[in-house]
Design a protein around this motif. Structure first.
Motif, PDB file in Angstrom:
ATOM      1  N   ARG A 172       0.830  -1.198   0.000  1.00  0.00           N
ATOM      2  CA  ARG A 172       0.000   0.000   0.000  1.00  0.00           C
ATOM      3  C   ARG A 172       0.871   1.257   0.000  1.00  0.00           C
ATOM      4  NH1 ARG A 172      -5.202  -1.649   1.836  1.00  0.00           N
ATOM      5  NH2 ARG A 172      -5.170  -3.643   2.939  1.00  0.00           N
ATOM      6  N   ALA A 173       0.376   2.301  -0.638  1.00  0.00           N
ATOM      7  CA  ALA A 173       1.030   3.603  -0.610  1.00  0.00           C
ATOM      8  C   ALA A 173      -0.040   4.686  -0.669  1.00  0.00           C
ATOM      9  CB  ALA A 173       1.997   3.751  -1.781  1.00  0.00           C
ATOM     10  N   LYS A 174       0.257   5.839  -0.089  1.00  0.00           N
ATOM     11  CA  LYS A 174      -0.664   6.962  -0.124  1.00  0.00           C
ATOM     12  C   LYS A 174      -0.181   7.981  -1.146  1.00  0.00           C
ATOM     13  CE  LYS A 174      -3.718   8.033   2.249  1.00  0.00           C
ATOM     14  NZ  LYS A 174      -5.198   7.921   2.072  1.00  0.00           N
ATOM     15  N   VAL A 175      -1.095   8.462  -1.958  1.00  0.00           N
ATOM     16  CA  VAL A 175      -0.840   9.546  -2.897  1.00  0.00           C
ATOM     17  C   VAL A 175      -1.914  10.594  -2.634  1.00  0.00           C
ATOM     18  CG1 VAL A 175      -0.650  10.228  -5.309  1.00  0.00           C
ATOM     19  CG2 VAL A 175       0.157   7.972  -4.595  1.00  0.00           C
ATOM     20  N   GLY A 176      -1.546  11.628  -1.896  1.00  0.00           N
ATOM     21  CA  GLY A 176      -2.548  12.595  -1.484  1.00  0.00           C
ATOM     22  C   GLY A 176      -3.599  11.925  -0.624  1.00  0.00           C
ATOM     23  N   ASP A 177      -4.857  12.023  -1.041  1.00  0.00           N
ATOM     24  CA  ASP A 177      -5.963  11.425  -0.286  1.00  0.00           C
ATOM     25  C   ASP A 177      -6.351  10.039  -0.800  1.00  0.00           C
ATOM     26  OD1 ASP A 177      -6.210  13.797   1.234  1.00  0.00           O
ATOM     27  OD2 ASP A 177      -7.451  14.712  -0.328  1.00  0.00           O
ATOM     28  N   VAL A 178      -5.552   9.519  -1.719  1.00  0.00           N
ATOM     29  CA  VAL A 178      -5.893   8.267  -2.400  1.00  0.00           C
ATOM     30  C   VAL A 178      -4.911   7.168  -1.981  1.00  0.00           C
ATOM     31  CG1 VAL A 178      -6.071   7.166  -4.668  1.00  0.00           C
ATOM     32  CG2 VAL A 178      -6.923   9.493  -4.335  1.00  0.00           C
ATOM     33  N   PHE A 185       4.599  -9.401 -12.713  1.00  0.00           N
ATOM     34  CA  PHE A 185       3.347  -8.911 -13.287  1.00  0.00           C
ATOM     35  C   PHE A 185       2.554  -8.274 -12.150  1.00  0.00           C
ATOM     36  CE2 PHE A 185       4.756 -12.848 -15.233  1.00  0.00           C
ATOM     37  CZ  PHE A 185       4.905 -12.488 -16.563  1.00  0.00           C
ATOM     38  N   THR A 186       2.386  -6.941 -12.188  1.00  0.00           N
ATOM     39  CA  THR A 186       1.782  -6.252 -11.049  1.00  0.00           C
ATOM     40  C   THR A 186       0.708  -5.251 -11.474  1.00  0.00           C
ATOM     41  OG1 THR A 186       3.891  -6.442  -9.844  1.00  0.00           O
ATOM     42  CG2 THR A 186       2.241  -4.925  -8.948  1.00  0.00           C
ATOM     43  N   PRO A 187      -0.563  -5.623 -11.386  1.00  0.00           N
ATOM     44  CA  PRO A 187      -1.642  -4.646 -11.512  1.00  0.00           C
ATOM     45  C   PRO A 187      -1.680  -3.746 -10.264  1.00  0.00           C
ATOM     46  CG  PRO A 187      -2.404  -6.878 -12.000  1.00  0.00           C
ATOM     47  CD  PRO A 187      -1.070  -7.002 -11.333  1.00  0.00           C
ATOM     48  N   PHE A 188      -2.418  -2.642 -10.370  1.00  0.00           N
ATOM     49  CA  PHE A 188      -2.545  -1.701  -9.261  1.00  0.00           C
ATOM     50  C   PHE A 188      -4.009  -1.386  -9.002  1.00  0.00           C
ATOM     51  CE2 PHE A 188       1.755  -1.277 -10.601  1.00  0.00           C
ATOM     52  CZ  PHE A 188       2.473  -0.914  -9.465  1.00  0.00           C
ATOM     53  N   LEU A 189      -4.346  -1.269  -7.721  1.00  0.00           N
ATOM     54  CA  LEU A 189      -5.694  -0.898  -7.305  1.00  0.00           C
ATOM     55  C   LEU A 189      -5.663   0.519  -6.745  1.00  0.00           C
ATOM     56  CD1 LEU A 189      -8.677  -1.724  -6.752  1.00  0.00           C
ATOM     57  CD2 LEU A 189      -7.914  -2.460  -4.476  1.00  0.00           C
ATOM     58  N   ILE A 190      -6.566   1.359  -7.224  1.00  0.00           N
ATOM     59  CA  ILE A 190      -6.736   2.710  -6.709  1.00  0.00           C
ATOM     60  C   ILE A 190      -7.983   2.741  -5.843  1.00  0.00           C
ATOM     61  CG2 ILE A 190      -6.990   5.146  -7.303  1.00  0.00           C
ATOM     62  CD1 ILE A 190      -4.351   3.856  -8.246  1.00  0.00           C
ATOM     63  N   VAL A 191      -7.815   3.139  -4.587  1.00  0.00           N
ATOM     64  CA  VAL A 191      -8.935   3.251  -3.655  1.00  0.00           C
ATOM     65  C   VAL A 191      -9.123   4.734  -3.366  1.00  0.00           C
ATOM     66  CG1 VAL A 191      -9.864   2.593  -1.411  1.00  0.00           C
ATOM     67  CG2 VAL A 191      -8.368   1.009  -2.670  1.00  0.00           C
TER      68      VAL A 191
END
Length: 323
Positions: free
Chosen positions: A46-52, A97-103
């Motif tokens: 997990r990582a934080k980008v601003g509020d996401v 192989f790495t997809p990413f999830l944006i929450v």
């Protein structure tokens, strides 16, 4: 286009005749004589980008022999020397192989889908990683596809033909969709590529109304997420930039396969680039843009955690993984 009735039959034929280019790409198959790659546990970060929140979800790793064909425009000795200088094997390449999830608030946006049920035993882990991170396929409301190579789209449907992310709209680059769904281009393609065309049809055949949503380059595909044309790897290869609270994250898909080689030497051409010259040009432009913006970066084929930063290094750039 294939219909539901012919889905399984066509899939079986494509698997038999064109496995290396369709269901199980050559770069997604292990070479047993080089051992089996060890998968990290846990396989999400997990990582934080601003509020996401951005979550890397490792679908797996494949190990392939390093041969003359892998880097099309550099001597194998130079390729091995660069790998050795970074403490990496000179006999094989590990390809993650790495997809990413944006929450983001109530949104759950998945970027690419991995190999699904069509890869080897060290791949197809996306759903397990998703569950470990606290989510289920039904939670995904949007899938963003960067391009139509099998390791990015095969996770959309299982072997029974069912849609894995059944509640999600599937957003695809219009230029990419137009190329692979063009029957004239398929007929003119070399035999080795026809399996990839068949695989696209297997994947996107008869999606329910409203599920498949092509988009044009440069548009906002979701609040705070903009598409970026990065054509070359494929005719419609697309990146995504997320911006939130003054911070930025770039999902760069296959801008580079193996950053230890093609970020360090952006002018080198991987065997999978369909237009090597266009790919080299956009690779340099995008890496410089990412460095200048001090953005976080996520790469589909980057070593786990596949999240980090890019920094200038020699004539190219180095990936600095997140701690």
């Amino acid at each position: 286009m294939l219909n539901r009735r012919t889905f399984l039959g066509a899939g079986a034929a494509a698997t038999t005749a064109y496995a290396a280019a369709s269901f199980v790409p050559a770069w997604a198959q292990n070479a047993p004589n080089f051992g089996t790659p060890t998968l990290p546990n846990p396989g999400f970060r997990r990582a934080k980008v601003g509020d996401v929140e951005v979550i890397a979800l490792l679908d797996g790793v494949a190990r392939r022999p390093l041969g003359e064909e892998f880097v099309k425009n550099a001597p194998l000795a130079e390729v091995r020397a660069l790998l050795a200088s970074q403490g990496l094997s000179t006999d094989y390449i590990d390809v993650p192989f790495t997809p990413f999830l944006i929450v983001a608030g109530g949104r759950r946006i998945l970027m690419d889908t991995g190999l699904g049920e069509f890869g080897g035993p060290t791949t197809g882990k996306l759903l397990a990683q998703l569950s470990a991170a606290g989510f289920q396929p039904g939670d995904i409301d949007t899938v963003l596809i960067s391009h139509y190579h099998g390791d990015h789209i095969n996770g959309l449907r299982n072997k029974a033909g069912e849609f894995v992310f059944a509640k999600a709209k599937v957003m695809v680059p219009a230029a990419e969709h137009a190329f692979w769904m063009d029957d004239v281009k398929m007929a003119a393609a070399p035999e080795a590529m026809k399996g990839a065309f068949n695989n696209v049809r297997r994947t996107f055949a008869q999606m329910p109304a409203g599920m498949l949503q092509p988009f044009e380059a440069g548009v906002e595909v979701a609040p705070g997420i903009r598409s970026i044309a990065a054509y070359g790897h494929t005719p419609g290869h697309t990146l995504f930039q997320l911006q939130s609270a003054g911070q930025s994250f770039f999902y760069i898909a296959d801008l580079t396969n193996v950053p230890a080689l093609f970020a360090r030497n952006p002018d080198w051409a991987v065997t999978f680039d369909m237009d090597a010259e266009a790919a080299r040009k956009v690779r340099r432009e995008m890496f410089q843009r990412i460095v200048d913006s001090k953005a976080m970066v996520g790469g589909f084929h980057f070593p786990f955690p596949a999240l980090g930063r890019m920094a200038p290094s020699g004539q190219g750039y180095a990936f600095q993984p997140a701690a």
